[in-house]
Design an enzyme around this catalytic site. Structure first.
Site, mmCIF file in Angstrom:
data_model
loop_
_atom_site.group_PDB
_atom_site.id
_atom_site.type_symbol
_atom_site.label_atom_id
_atom_site.label_comp_id
_atom_site.label_asym_id
_atom_site.label_seq_id
_atom_site.Cartn_x
_atom_site.Cartn_y
_atom_site.Cartn_z
ATOM 1 N N LYS A 171 -4.579 27.432 -8.966
ATOM 2 C CA LYS A 171 -3.351 26.767 -8.800
ATOM 3 C C LYS A 171 -3.564 24.944 -9.146
ATOM 4 O O LYS A 171 -4.665 24.658 -9.188
ATOM 5 C CB LYS A 171 -2.826 26.333 -7.368
ATOM 6 C CG LYS A 171 -4.220 25.896 -6.445
ATOM 7 C CD LYS A 171 -3.510 25.690 -5.142
ATOM 8 C CE LYS A 171 -4.736 25.173 -4.173
ATOM 9 N NZ LYS A 171 -4.214 25.841 -3.007
ATOM 10 N N THR A 205 -2.521 1.164 -4.144
ATOM 11 C CA THR A 205 -3.390 2.225 -3.693
ATOM 12 C C THR A 205 -4.281 2.933 -4.584
ATOM 13 O O THR A 205 -4.843 2.772 -5.898
ATOM 14 C CB THR A 205 -2.028 3.337 -4.226
ATOM 15 O OG1 THR A 205 -2.131 4.739 -2.931
ATOM 16 C CG2 THR A 205 -1.523 4.156 -5.018
ATOM 17 N N GLY A 206 -4.989 3.655 -3.478
ATOM 18 C CA GLY A 206 -6.058 4.094 -3.750
ATOM 19 C C GLY A 206 -6.244 5.496 -4.378
ATOM 20 O O GLY A 206 -7.206 6.570 -5.133
ATOM 21 N N ARG A 242 6.051 16.558 -5.458
ATOM 22 C CA ARG A 242 4.623 17.232 -5.713
ATOM 23 C C ARG A 242 4.468 18.302 -6.290
ATOM 24 O O ARG A 242 4.833 18.787 -5.963
ATOM 25 C CB ARG A 242 3.678 17.338 -4.968
ATOM 26 C CG ARG A 242 3.367 15.231 -4.509
ATOM 27 C CD ARG A 242 2.750 15.322 -3.550
ATOM 28 N NE ARG A 242 1.599 15.294 -3.438
ATOM 29 C CZ ARG A 242 0.327 14.419 -3.443
ATOM 30 N NH1 ARG A 242 0.323 13.599 -2.904
ATOM 31 N NH2 ARG A 242 -0.764 15.254 -3.315
ATOM 32 N N ASP A 252 1.233 -1.067 0.020
ATOM 33 C CA ASP A 252 0.605 -0.455 0.026
ATOM 34 C C ASP A 252 1.068 1.168 0.023
ATOM 35 O O ASP A 252 2.171 0.749 0.562
ATOM 36 C CB ASP A 252 -0.938 0.433 1.388
ATOM 37 C CG ASP A 252 -1.824 1.231 1.549
ATOM 38 O OD1 ASP A 252 -1.944 1.776 0.449
ATOM 39 O OD2 ASP A 252 -1.834 2.077 2.417
#
EC number: 7.6.2.1
Length: 1208
Positions: free
Chosen positions: A627, A742-743, A661, A428
């Site tokens: 953004k 992963t979700g 990110r 996960d």
């Protein structure tokens, strides 16, 4: 009405939100009419606040008690006995124990029944204790407290397990929901609440749920005094994302959907409290519907051991058949002449006239007699060893997490050795690899990059290149590159010591108000305003710090607000229509509070990939602040808004390669008239009823979010758990392949892939998706499947044609596409493609899909799989995998309760596998092989003697010798081997992770090894029997001239076997402690002490062993000579084999052992370092692979620079 329990929060988010919370006031159209709930699957009826209805059938539903145990009081004995008799050997010993009670047995029944009962009883006790621990953990969950409505508007605390369907439940902020609830109302006036579903789907972004308009007035306990309603809905099912039902109240029937449902094990966030009605409880809840029954797992070694037992049983049957045939021949042709036998006997055992019957009876006798070929004590010894191994895992301080005060825990000890054979890890992401904390690290403003901290990859690569770079500048001062590498490392240390959670930024150019001196100060000011204004967070005063904590929808928003505060723009207040910012560095140099009117908010979604807010400042100017993902934002820029596009894009790429990110920040200044025209269209779209509403809203938002002006970009670090990149690197070097399930959305998963080094520079990403396929058309599914197959074929072809040896591929696939990829006619191609890729990332996957992917990998590849996760959404894959590991983090305990092993942090997986897995595999493998060796060496001597005595069925050994052989005289040394043996130390295991591949390749429990040890046992049995018989045959063995009888021969043979097998285990052992010495030499001493004591007991008990050591064997030199000679002869082949192997064909651990033994790791550091470097495997993923890629890039640049300098 009495005073309310708590002042309600006055923000009405439905006035601000566009897509999530809007409540149209117009009449519902047919699309929103109540659902028709006829037919199967829609039979559930819930009577709200009427508990009496649910105490009797047909409305008495499942209680809220949950259980993850394998057994209960009624099923323990039958199920546990079934588990024990799944083992082939136990079935055999059950039959031999039964036959030992008949006259056919030549052995004492006690010697057969007692060991079986002991082994079965001990194994069942261990199973019971492990299941009891699961029960205790279930009890902790079931005993959690929550407030429910009792009567007359009074709420009181009760345990979760006492909640019934229809109960009104009050859940406070940061509490888990105890059952699946229908949201009645919340602390917000318009009945919305924020829910964190990370435990269910891995998403860290908060979800917005909203109550029905009808139930908004139920805002305190008193209002529920006379509340009555009925819910008719779907039956319990595992679908987390859909719900169908109707709410009947006050003569109205209102349709329900998933927006009103709060699922068990999700958590209430950013909302003071909610009221809800329990719809599904206990195992009817959706999260429990997604779980499966606790499986019974068996390790591959244990399964293979069953095959070895079958082989031994075939050998036993074969030699028993030979004995029976030999016995029949003796009766028919020889025994008839032996008058002293008085044939035939009354039992029919020796009957020359019925040879077939006599030989059949003899077959049963020898089947019992030769039973020692199959080691009954093997199972109990393995059980004892595994329990001790589990204790060492539990007590390992290197896997103890001080922050959470949680050690590692082996919740089952059946699978210890499987830890050393893992080939694929399925992990996960959220809460497992990451710790759900975002840190603001870098930013790009007006084409200038700010933020001095470098990534770990860049710093490590620069450091490793220092020596190589210096080789070009041997006679010059420290090179610029080396100095830069050192400064990078220094900067990292400085930042890490800053200690501001969510903010790891350091750059004096824009900190402490210095930004006002920059040439683009106005642009920088606008950048900070976007950080402080473009969000949906709520500030909460922190009395301890005098600052504010932020309740944000996502960790990213929280990091932006913390960054804005540290830059001097603190978001301090929100009202229904305004946002207030405390500016620390204003033009007057005095702190000032500014108010911005919030006119509209276009919230973020995974489809839009952007968020905007329209505000009016104190001067009356209107701005759109936006953004979003750079791929979306850049195509929406105006011609004059692209001034910084090239530089910003370059910085975004650099940030992405560092695993950060990124979001692009833009703005647009609006005219009053332009805004009012657009707002009219927007309000019309908001209030539209029907299926076209979403499209109208999207079109309206799209019109506004254009002609944007680029300001810059942000780079935040999705904070990985401590040590995750290093752990993944070590696991990759150990030969393990890692999949991430992963979700989260695909962008987030890719960013994390870079952050934890599953993805790297130059790795080619293969994205399989159904984005461009029309799924709504009649043939949508068929077209989608064909499209996916074509994408997979193209990707496979690309991999095959790749010539670059450093090329690596990563497969990325989303949940919608995965649904097709897991179908029977596609999954083989999907698996083949995934196996060819260095890493695999599956995004937006449901809990069920996680389990299905795990099953596909396990069954499709035939390799041992390990699944690791921390939430309820990971339970399915944890139970499906060969080994399930639960992360006992800050969230729920469902993953831990379903797991086989639990750890507090992902980084501990490295030690669990590379150290404990390696040790446990080798210990168990060597232990089992040794067991087969010693029992064959012992058991075959019974066959030889039986043949030597005309197949009489006579045992050469005293019955007590045979009982003690496995129980006492050879048990403790083998247990010490399985518990304490270390071929190398834990430090060496971590320094040489490639040693782990010995387990995944099964080098120590291969058929070659098994038959080798069986052959060693056969050789030893031949040496012991024939040397003993020939040395004692036809000659005196003591001074008195006596010849050896059966007691002397049997005791001497037994003594030789005890010496031979214990010396053998001493030769196997690599790591000695006083315990091994005590057990090995103590076992030999115990034999002599027993022989001495047993011989002194009355002859009625000791029989032919009376004073045998003191009077017969002790004084006889031949006894001592035979013991020494035979012991040496038995162990010579093993010594020769080991000497040859170590000298000419050493294994990895042999080389390391000799280096350590000669102390070369201390005396010759260069040699030790070279060995470590040679042992490091070239991997396609992991920190080392990223550093190697960076080094190749730097080396190429250095080579070009050096070449150009030579030319000039």
């Amino acid at each position: 009405m009495p005073n309310r329990e708590r002042k309600r929060d006055k923000l009405r988010w439905s006035k601000i939100y566009t897509f999530s919370c809007i409540r149209p006031t117009a009449q519902l159209d047919t699309d929103d009419a109540p659902f028709s709930l006829q037919g199967p699957g829609f039979s559930r009826v819930v009577f709200c606040n009427q508990p009496g209805f649910h105490r009797k059938k047909p409305f008495k539903y499942t209680t809220n008690i949950i259980s993850t145990t394998k057994y209960n009081v009624l099923t323990f004995f039958p199920k546990a006995l079934f588990e024990q008799f799944r083992r082939v050997a136990n079935i055999y010993f059950l039959f031999t124990a039964i036959f030992s009670l008949t006259p056919l047995s030549s052995l004492d029944p006690f010697s057969m029944v007692a060991p079986l009962a002991f082994v079965i009883g001990l194994s069942m006790l261990k199973e019971g204790l492990e299941d009891w621990n699961r029960f205790i953990q279930d009890l902790k969950v079931n005993k959690r407290k929550v407030n429910i409505h009792k009567e007359d508007g009074v709420f009181g605390k009760i345990a979760w397990q006492k909640i019934s369907v229809g109960d009104i439940v009050r859940v406070e902020k940061d509490q888990f929901f105890p059952a699946d609830l229908l949201l009645i109302s919340s602390s917000y006036d318009d009945g919305i609440c924020y829910v964190e579903t990370m435990n269910l789907d891995g998403e860290t972004n908060l979800k917005i749920k909203r109550s029905l308009e009808t139930t908004l007035l139920f805002e305190d306990g008193e209002s529920f005094k006379d509340f009555k309603a009925t819910i008719r809905c779907e039956d319990p099912n595992p679908d987390l994302y859909n719900f169908v039902g109707n709410f009947e109240y006050a003569h109205e029937v209102i349709p329900l959907n998933t927006n009103q449902i709060l699922l068990r094990d999700s958590k209430l966030r950013n909302t003071s409290y909610i009221y809800g009605v329990a719809i599904f409880t206990g195992h009817d809840s959706k999260v429990m519907q997604n779980s499966t029954a606790s499986p019974s797992k068996r390790s591959k070694i244990e399964k293979k051991m069953d095959h070895v037992i079958i082989i031994l049983f075939i050998i036993l049957s074969l030699i028993s058949l030979i004995s029976s045939i030999g016995f029949a021949a003796r009766i028919k042709y020889s025994m008839i002449k032996w008058w002293y036998m008085r044939l035939p006997d009354s039992r029919g055992y020796y009957d020359p006239s019925n040879v077939a019957y006599s030989s059949l009876l003899h077959l049963v006798t020898v089947l019992i007699l030769y039973g020692y070929l199959i080691p009954i004590s093997l199972y109990v010894s393995i059980e004892a060893v595994k329990v001790l191994q589990a204790m060492f895992i539990n007590k390992d301080m290197h896997m103890y997490d001080e922050e959470t005060n949680k050690p590692a825990h082996a919740r089952t000890s059946n699978l210890n050795e499987e830890l050393g054979q893992i080939e694929t890890i399925l992990s996960d992401k959220t809460g497992t690899l990451t710790c759900n904390q975002m840190d603001f690290l870098k930013c790009s403003i007006a084409g200038v990059s700010y933020g001095m901290r470098t990534s770990e990859v860049e710093a490590a690569a620069a450091k490793l290149m220092a020596t190589e770079i210096s080789s070009f500048t041997e006679n010059s001062p420290k090179s610029h590159q080396v100095a830069r590498a050192e400064s990078c490392l220094g900067n990292n240390d400085t930042v890490q010591q800053a200690g501001i959670k969510g903010f790891s930024f350091k750059d004096d150019r824009i900190m402490e108000g210095n930004w006002v001196q920059e040439c683009n100060a106005d642009t920088i000011l606008l950048f900070f305003h976007i950080l402080a204004l473009c969000h949906t967070a709520i500030p909460e005063p922190n009395e301890e710090t005098g600052s504010f904590n932020y309740e944000a929808e996502s960790p990213d928003e929280g990091a932006f607000l913390i960054a804005a505060r540290e830059f001097g723009f603190e978001f301090c207040k929100r009202t229904q229509s305004s946002v207030f910012i405390q500016e620390k560095y204003s033009a007057s140099r005095q702190p000032i509070q500014r108010e911005f009117k919030v006119l509209n908010l276009l919230e973020f979604s995974s489809k839009r990939k952007r968020m905007s807010v329209i505000v009016r400042d104190e001067e009356g100017l209107i701005f759109l602040l936006c953004k979003g993902a750079d791929s979306i934002i850049f195509e929406r820029l105006s011609k004059n808004g692209r001034l910084y596009e090239e530089d910003t894009a370059k910085h975004i790429n650099e940030y992405g390669e560092a695993g950060l990110r990124t979001l692009a920040l833009t703005y647009r200044k609006l005219d009053e008239e332009e805004y009012y025209v657009w707002n009219a269209e927007f309000v019309k779209a908001k209030t539209t009823i029907g299926s076209d509403r979403e499209n109208m809203l999207e079109r309206a938002a799209d019109l506004m979010e254009r002609e944007l002006i680029l300001i810059g970009a942000t780079a935040v670090e999705d904070k990985l758990q401590k040590g995750v990149p290093q752990c993944i690197d070590k696991l990759a070097q150990a030969g393990l392949k890692i999949w991430v399930l992963t979700g989260d959305k695909i962008e987030t998963a890719i960013n994390i892939g870079f952050a934890c080094s599953l993805l790297r520079q130059g790795m080619k990403q293969i994205c399989i998706s159904t984005t461009n396929v029309d799924l709504v058309s009649r043939d949508g599914n068929r077209i989608a499947k064909e499209n996916i197959l074509m994408q997979m074929d193209n990707a496979s072809q690309m991999i095959k044609l790749e010539k670059d040896p450093h090329a690596a591929f990563a497969l990325i696939i989303d949940g919608k596409t995965l649904a097709y990829a897991l179908e029977d006619d596609v999954k083989k191609q999907f698996l083949n493609l995934a196996v060819d890729c260095a890493s695999v990332i599956c995004c937006r996957v449901s809990p069920k899909q996680k389990a299905l992917v795990t099953r596909l990998v396990k069954e499709g590849t035939g390799k041992t799989t390990l699944a690791v996760g921390d939430g309820a959404n990971d339970v399915g894959m944890i139970q499906e995998a060969d080994i399930g590991v639960g992360i006992s983090g800050v969230e729920g305990m469902q993953a831990v309760m379903a797991s086989d092993f639990s750890i507090a942090q992902f980084r501990f997986l490295e030690r669990l596998l590379v150290v404990h897995g390696h040790w446990c595999y080798k210990r168990i493998a060597q232990m089992i092989c040794y067991f087969f060796y010693k029992n064959i060496a012992f058991g075959l001597t019974l066959f030889y003697f039986e043949a030597y005595t005309s197949f009489s069925g006579q045992s050469v050994y005293n019955a007590w010798y045979m009982v003690l052989f496995n129980v006492i005289l050879t048990s403790l040394p083998v247990i010490s081997l399985g518990t304490f043996e270390q071929d190398v130390s834990s430090e060496v295991c971590l320094q040489f992770p490639a040693l782990y591949q010995q387990g995944s390749k099964n080098l120590f429990f291969s058929w070659y090894k098994i038959f080798g040890w069986m052959g060693n046992g056969l050789y030893s049995s031949l040496v012991v029997f024939f040397l003993c018989v020939n040395m004692f045959d036809s000659q005196q063995f003591c001074v008195g001239g006596q010849t050896a009888d059966i007691a002397v021969i049997g005791t001497t043979m037994f003594t030789c076997i005890i010496w031979a097998v214990n010396i053998q285990i001493a030769l196997i052992t690599s790591h000695y402690t006083w315990i091994q010495h005590a057990f090995v030499w103590g076992s030999i001493a115990t034999w002599y002490l027993f022989l001495l004591g047993y011989g002194m007991v009355s002859p009625i008990i000791s029989q032919d062993a009376y004073l045998i050591l003191m009077e017969a064997l002790g004084p006889a030199p031949i006894f001592w000579i035979a013991t020494g000679l035979i012991t040496v002869a038995c162990n010579l082949p093993y010594l020769a084999h080991v000497s040859y192997q170590r000298a000419l064909n050493p294994m990895d651990h042999h080389v390391i052992q000799e280096i350590k033994y000669c102390n070369k790791d201390v005396e010759d550091k260069l040699m030790w370092t070279n060995e470590m470097n040679k042992a490091i495997q070239k991997t396609m993923i992991g920190f080392s692979a990223r550093v190697d890629a960076k080094i190749r890039q730097l080396r190429s640049k250095l080579h070009r620079k050096h070449s150009s300098s030579m030319v000039s």
